[in-house]
Design a protein around this motif. Structure first.
Motif, PDB file in Angstrom:
ATOM      1  N   MET A 229     -35.049   5.350 -12.587  1.00 50.01           N
ATOM      2  CA  MET A 229     -36.502   5.217 -12.629  1.00 50.01           C
ATOM      3  C   MET A 229     -37.181   6.577 -12.598  1.00 50.01           C
ATOM      4  O   MET A 229     -38.143   6.830 -13.330  1.00 50.01           O
ATOM      5  CB  MET A 229     -36.971   4.325 -11.481  1.00 50.01           C
ATOM      6  CG  MET A 229     -36.497   2.884 -11.630  1.00 50.01           C
ATOM      7  SD  MET A 229     -37.255   1.709 -10.489  1.00 50.01           S
ATOM      8  CE  MET A 229     -36.374   2.115  -8.980  1.00 50.01           C
ATOM      9  N   TYR A 230     -36.686   7.492 -11.752  1.00 45.26           N
ATOM     10  CA  TYR A 230     -37.232   8.850 -11.733  1.00 45.26           C
ATOM     11  C   TYR A 230     -37.079   9.512 -13.104  1.00 45.26           C
ATOM     12  O   TYR A 230     -37.973  10.213 -13.580  1.00 45.26           O
ATOM     13  CB  TYR A 230     -36.489   9.693 -10.694  1.00 45.26           C
ATOM     14  CG  TYR A 230     -36.952   9.530  -9.258  1.00 45.26           C
ATOM     15  CD1 TYR A 230     -37.868   8.562  -8.889  1.00 45.26           C
ATOM     16  CD2 TYR A 230     -36.453  10.357  -8.257  1.00 45.26           C
ATOM     17  CE1 TYR A 230     -38.270   8.424  -7.572  1.00 45.26           C
ATOM     18  CE2 TYR A 230     -36.856  10.225  -6.935  1.00 45.26           C
ATOM     19  CZ  TYR A 230     -37.762   9.252  -6.604  1.00 45.26           C
ATOM     20  OH  TYR A 230     -38.158   9.123  -5.302  1.00 45.26           O
ATOM     21  N   GLN A 231     -35.925   9.315 -13.722  1.00 47.25           N
ATOM     22  CA  GLN A 231     -35.668   9.920 -15.021  1.00 47.25           C
ATOM     23  C   GLN A 231     -36.634   9.393 -16.063  1.00 47.25           C
ATOM     24  O   GLN A 231     -37.149  10.149 -16.895  1.00 47.25           O
ATOM     25  CB  GLN A 231     -34.225   9.631 -15.444  1.00 47.25           C
ATOM     26  CG  GLN A 231     -33.841  10.208 -16.790  1.00 47.25           C
ATOM     27  CD  GLN A 231     -32.352  10.073 -17.042  1.00 47.25           C
ATOM     28  OE1 GLN A 231     -31.624  11.054 -17.026  1.00 47.25           O
ATOM     29  NE2 GLN A 231     -31.891   8.864 -17.259  1.00 47.25           N
ATOM     30  N   ALA A 232     -36.906   8.091 -16.025  1.00 50.50           N
ATOM     31  CA  ALA A 232     -37.852   7.500 -16.971  1.00 50.50           C
ATOM     32  C   ALA A 232     -39.245   8.087 -16.781  1.00 50.50           C
ATOM     33  O   ALA A 232     -39.943   8.412 -17.759  1.00 50.50           O
ATOM     34  CB  ALA A 232     -37.886   5.985 -16.803  1.00 50.50           C
ATOM     35  N   LEU A 233     -39.676   8.234 -15.537  1.00 53.31           N
ATOM     36  CA  LEU A 233     -41.004   8.790 -15.271  1.00 53.31           C
ATOM     37  C   LEU A 233     -41.087  10.237 -15.733  1.00 53.31           C
ATOM     38  O   LEU A 233     -42.112  10.671 -16.277  1.00 53.31           O
ATOM     39  CB  LEU A 233     -41.330   8.670 -13.789  1.00 53.31           C
ATOM     40  CG  LEU A 233     -41.520   7.234 -13.274  1.00 53.31           C
ATOM     41  CD1 LEU A 233     -41.583   7.218 -11.756  1.00 53.31           C
ATOM     42  CD2 LEU A 233     -42.779   6.603 -13.866  1.00 53.31           C
ATOM     43  N   ARG A 234     -40.018  11.017 -15.529  1.00 52.40           N
ATOM     44  CA  ARG A 234     -40.013  12.399 -16.019  1.00 52.40           C
ATOM     45  C   ARG A 234     -40.157  12.437 -17.531  1.00 52.40           C
ATOM     46  O   ARG A 234     -40.901  13.250 -18.080  1.00 52.40           O
ATOM     47  CB  ARG A 234     -38.713  13.112 -15.617  1.00 52.40           C
ATOM     48  CG  ARG A 234     -38.596  13.464 -14.155  1.00 52.40           C
ATOM     49  CD  ARG A 234     -37.481  14.477 -13.913  1.00 52.40           C
ATOM     50  NE  ARG A 234     -36.171  13.999 -14.327  1.00 52.40           N
ATOM     51  CZ  ARG A 234     -35.336  13.314 -13.561  1.00 52.40           C
ATOM     52  NH1 ARG A 234     -35.689  12.998 -12.320  1.00 52.40           N
ATOM     53  NH2 ARG A 234     -34.162  12.933 -14.008  1.00 52.40           N
TER      54      ARG A 234
ATOM     55  N   LEU B 157     -29.869  11.133  -6.840  1.00 47.83           N
ATOM     56  CA  LEU B 157     -31.214  11.331  -7.373  1.00 47.83           C
ATOM     57  C   LEU B 157     -31.216  11.683  -8.852  1.00 47.83           C
ATOM     58  O   LEU B 157     -32.279  11.676  -9.474  1.00 47.83           O
ATOM     59  CB  LEU B 157     -31.928  12.426  -6.573  1.00 47.83           C
ATOM     60  CG  LEU B 157     -32.112  12.092  -5.078  1.00 47.83           C
ATOM     61  CD1 LEU B 157     -32.619  13.308  -4.325  1.00 47.83           C
ATOM     62  CD2 LEU B 157     -33.056  10.921  -4.902  1.00 47.83           C
ATOM     63  N   ARG B 158     -30.069  12.011  -9.409  1.00 55.36           N
ATOM     64  CA  ARG B 158     -29.933  12.215 -10.858  1.00 55.36           C
ATOM     65  C   ARG B 158     -28.946  11.193 -11.399  1.00 55.36           C
ATOM     66  O   ARG B 158     -27.933  10.898 -10.771  1.00 55.36           O
ATOM     67  CB  ARG B 158     -29.445  13.629 -11.166  1.00 55.36           C
ATOM     68  CG  ARG B 158     -30.460  14.703 -10.855  1.00 55.36           C
ATOM     69  CD  ARG B 158     -31.548  14.815 -11.908  1.00 55.36           C
ATOM     70  NE  ARG B 158     -32.692  15.584 -11.436  1.00 55.36           N
ATOM     71  CZ  ARG B 158     -33.531  16.251 -12.217  1.00 55.36           C
ATOM     72  NH1 ARG B 158     -33.360  16.238 -13.526  1.00 55.36           N
ATOM     73  NH2 ARG B 158     -34.559  16.892 -11.705  1.00 55.36           N
ATOM     74  N   ALA B 159     -29.250  10.665 -12.560  1.00 56.35           N
ATOM     75  CA  ALA B 159     -28.496   9.538 -13.112  1.00 56.35           C
ATOM     76  C   ALA B 159     -27.329  10.015 -13.968  1.00 56.35           C
ATOM     77  O   ALA B 159     -27.374  11.087 -14.580  1.00 56.35           O
ATOM     78  CB  ALA B 159     -29.423   8.656 -13.948  1.00 56.35           C
ATOM     79  N   LEU B 160     -26.286   9.191 -14.016  1.00 58.55           N
ATOM     80  CA  LEU B 160     -25.133   9.449 -14.873  1.00 58.55           C
ATOM     81  C   LEU B 160     -24.355   8.143 -15.021  1.00 58.55           C
ATOM     82  O   LEU B 160     -24.067   7.468 -14.032  1.00 58.55           O
ATOM     83  CB  LEU B 160     -24.239  10.533 -14.277  1.00 58.55           C
ATOM     84  CG  LEU B 160     -23.363  11.355 -15.230  1.00 58.55           C
ATOM     85  CD1 LEU B 160     -24.218  12.065 -16.269  1.00 58.55           C
ATOM     86  CD2 LEU B 160     -22.551  12.368 -14.449  1.00 58.55           C
ATOM     87  N   CYS B 161     -24.027   7.790 -16.256  1.00 53.38           N
ATOM     88  CA  CYS B 161     -23.291   6.550 -16.512  1.00 53.38           C
ATOM     89  C   CYS B 161     -22.230   6.807 -17.571  1.00 53.38           C
ATOM     90  O   CYS B 161     -22.234   7.843 -18.241  1.00 53.38           O
ATOM     91  CB  CYS B 161     -24.246   5.439 -16.962  1.00 53.38           C
ATOM     92  SG  CYS B 161     -25.125   5.784 -18.506  1.00 53.38           S
ATOM     93  N   TYR B 162     -21.304   5.841 -17.721  1.00 53.44           N
ATOM     94  CA  TYR B 162     -20.238   6.057 -18.697  1.00 53.44           C
ATOM     95  C   TYR B 162     -19.730   4.731 -19.262  1.00 53.44           C
ATOM     96  O   TYR B 162     -19.830   3.679 -18.629  1.00 53.44           O
ATOM     97  CB  TYR B 162     -19.088   6.858 -18.094  1.00 53.44           C
ATOM     98  CG  TYR B 162     -18.355   6.200 -16.951  1.00 53.44           C
ATOM     99  CD1 TYR B 162     -17.102   5.615 -17.139  1.00 53.44           C
ATOM    100  CD2 TYR B 162     -18.881   6.169 -15.667  1.00 53.44           C
ATOM    101  CE1 TYR B 162     -16.400   5.027 -16.093  1.00 53.44           C
ATOM    102  CE2 TYR B 162     -18.199   5.593 -14.612  1.00 53.44           C
ATOM    103  CZ  TYR B 162     -16.963   5.017 -14.832  1.00 53.44           C
ATOM    104  OH  TYR B 162     -16.276   4.430 -13.796  1.00 53.44           O
TER     105      TYR B 162
END
Length: 672
Positions: A526-531, A164-169
């Motif tokens: 998508m959740y992160q973008a809306l926040r 539910l929380r994003a993380l990329c590298y």
């Protein structure tokens, strides 16, 4: 005290998820060079859209961490990250919240340990330092974190169980960059800003199974339930949790399942309500969001109301919908609010808003081309309405169908395997549809699931249900030449993706794949973008790790009994929801007025097609001619059946292709 940063005032409990939005990042130079503060500050600027109040950098040897904070109104004590311990040996940044603080704090005794005085980030850090990898298995909530160990020269990046929380590298032989969003990674000048063509192909055929792959070349996603461990000698992606490990749940009576489900659901909803100062809810006429709403009331003060936001169709909707579906939620919401006057309804029509409503801003913040982009029109408007009322949290029930309110679709298979033939016969006979219903249940819910695939395929051919065109060709707007170049058919076979047309032989496995993968891989982005766009956090109690594990362990016979689907949640909510909701045999459908909204958009859709055809990349990716034929033969009213031209293709495939095309061109810097 070995933890060198204190977040909360004495006597104050502050959760990092309360009233603030944040993002995290780190850069590790694997070749041993000292951390470059200027580059870290550049990464911080890339995180600024998700944390505009401050971007803080800390350095330890060859690694540096970044914490970006966006404090909301009324936040009196902001968390100070990155955290450090053991004289700078460890750096730690945390994004999200923990919903089982008491469970985590249990056993963490010490003269200087006061769990009531620390926030979620500190609690997570102390738990991690004490128990290492094993700590995360005990956590419940939504979170991502990055931890640097200077002594071991190791960097760990981790995401929560459900993702539910994003993380990329982004990794090269010399360096790794980790961040909450690809946008931040791309802020570094030496990271190539290029679209991953394989991801575009996957998205166009609605295949979201390759969870590590983002829309950007050489930027990977940390998978849900995984941690990525990076050292000078290499990188490992380690799965620390899987729904395959969820234990079976067995009680002695049907009533015990209801009691246990109510206790756990109330606990989960209560934790999410307690973590938000001003809480509202999405509310539909279905069982999921309504169950969340009425349960949330139990955790609000008696004088508090619960603002509820419901999307309703545009006045231009022609009222047409397919059998078994209702379009307007209003009567059900009114019945719920009569039973629970503290729920205050707000009806959102999103009048005049279609596919392009805030689409570009959403693409920029999320880095994702969503599957059904037209849904965003009402999601944006509900978030804006909530923000205008000063709300900081919106509850929802998006994962309910796959967890607690599962429909029991595998009950006949379960009865068959248990040799419970008497109850199997009762489950086949009982239910709607008369003789045809009995036939469908016997054939589709049992016979096809225990027979070889060729039986179902032969049946479909005899009925004339099979076409010479492959499913991906009939259900998407991908350019066929591009599909062949990207090996679409081979990838679909590899991932077993068939648009749900094959018999479901293992419903538990299918549910697990959907909850922590497949259609969920882009959800955190998508959740992160809306926040970031609306300063409102969306929380789904049905996605809680504890509730998901319990739900998948419950027998299918608790979710479907003698013709009654979703039997468990209906019994749980028997005295809490009105009969019109509990007994409604129909289901709602999002953006049921899509025909009206896309009709408003027709001139812009045609302009967009011209832009797609003029761009050499998007013209290669997308079947512009096919979309143009649909627009030139636009239906005069809403198609309502699978045989109607455009019934599913237009709202899903065309909007998905348009969103993908715009993401490609915006990544390239196109002004058109």
């Amino acid at each position: 005290m070995w933890l060198q940063t204190s977040i909360c005032k004495p006597g104050e409990q502050r959760r990092c998820g309360d009233n603030c939005l944040s993002a995290i990042g780190a850069i590790f130079w694997k070749d041993g060079r000292p951390a470059d503060r200027a580059m870290l500050e550049r990464l911080g600027q890339g995180l600024r859209p998700y944390g505009r109040t401050s971007q803080t950098v800390s350095v330890s040897g060859s690694c540096g961490a970044v914490f970006a904070l966006r404090g909301a109104a009324g936040l009196t004590q902001q968390p100070h990250q990155p955290l450090q311990a053991h004289n700078g040996r460890h750096l730690f940044v945390f994004d999200g919240r923990l919903d089982n603080r008491a469970d985590i704090a249990q056993g963490m005794a010490g003269s200087d340990f006061r769990p009531d005085r620390i926030c979620d980030a500190e609690l997570a850090f102390q738990s991690w330092l004490r128990d290492g990898d094993a700590a995360v298995k005990k956590w419940s909530g939504e979170f991502s974190f990055i931890c640097w160990d200077a002594h071991e020269q190791t960097l760990v990046a981790c995401r929560d169980h459900i993702g539910l929380r994003a993380l990329c590298y982004h990794e090269t032989p010399q360096r790794v960059v980790i961040a909450s969003a690809p946008r931040a990674v791309l802020a570094l000048p030496d990271v190539e800003r290029a679209i991953d063509e394989q991801k575009i192909a996957d998205q166009l055929v609605q295949m979201f199974h390759d969870g590590e792959r983002t829309f950007y070349k050489n930027i990977k996603r940390v998978l849900p339930g995984h941690m990525v461990r990076i050292g000078q000698s290499g990188t490992q992606s380690i799965r620390y949790w899987s729904l395959d490990e969820a234990p079976e749940v067995r009680y002695g009576s049907d009533e015990e399942y209801v009691e246990a489900g109510l206790d756990l659901f109330s606990k989960v909803v209560g934790a999410q309500v307690a973590g938000g100062s001003r809480v509202g809810t999405f509310l539909s006429g279905g069982l999921d969001s309504s169950s969340v709403a009425v349960t949330a009331l139990d955790h609000l003060a008696a004088d508090r109301t619960l603002p509820a936001f419901t999307w309703v169709p545009s006045k231009d909707w022609d009222g047409r919908c397919r059998d078994g579906v209702y379009g307007d939620e209003t009567p059900f919401i009114e019945d719920i609010c009569k039973l629970h006057p503290r729920i205050k309804p707000h009806f959102i029509r999103s009048e005049g808003h279609g596919l392009f409503h805030q689409l570009d801003e959403f693409l920029d913040y999320s880095g994702v081309a969503p599957r059904n982009a037209i849904n965003l029109c009402w999601i944006h408007d509900i978030n804006m309405a909530a923000r205008d009322q000063g709300l900081t949290v919106l509850l929802e029930g998006g994962m309910g169908n796959m967890s607690l309110s599962w429909n029991g679709d595998g009950v006949l298979l379960e009865r068959w395997r248990q040799r419970d033939y008497g109850n199997l016969a009762r489950d086949v006979v009982a239910g709607p549809g008369g003789a045809k219903g009995v036939y469908r249940r016997l054939v589709h819910m049992l016979a096809f699931r225990i027979a070889p695939d060729w039986v179902q395929q032969g049946y479909a051919q005899l009925r004339g249900d099979r076409s010479a065109l492959p499913l991906w060709r009939r259900r998407s707007a991908i350019n066929p030449d591009f599909a062949r170049q990207m090996h679409v058919e081979d990838r679909m076979e590899h991932y077993g993706w068939d648009f749900f047309s094959r018999p479901m032989r293992d419903t538990r496995r299918a549910r697990a794949d959907l909850i922590a993968g497949s259609f969920s891989h882009e959800r955190a982005d998508m959740y992160q973008a809306l926040r970031a766009m609306h300063e409102v956090e969306t929380r789904d109690p049905f996605s809680d790790r504890r509730l998901v594990e319990w739900s998948l362990g419950v027998p299918e016979a608790q979710s479907r009994r003698f013709g009654q689907t979703r039997w468990l949640i209906r019994r749980m909510m028997k005295d809490k929801l009105p009969a019109s909701v509990l007994d409604n045999p129909k289901g709602g459908e999002q953006v049921i007025d899509w025909h009206a909204r896309l009709t408003w958009d027709l001139p812009r859709l045609r302009d967009e097609l011209e832009a797609l055809s003029d761009d050499p990349d998007t013209a290669r990716f997308i079947d512009v001619k096919l979309i143009r034929r649909y627009l030139d033969d636009w239906p005069e009213e809403t198609p309502t059946g699978s045989t109607d031209r455009g019934y599913a293709f237009i709202p899903v495939s065309i909007s998905s292709a348009i969103a993908a095309g715009r993401l490609v061109r915006r990544t390239k810097g196109s002004n058109r």
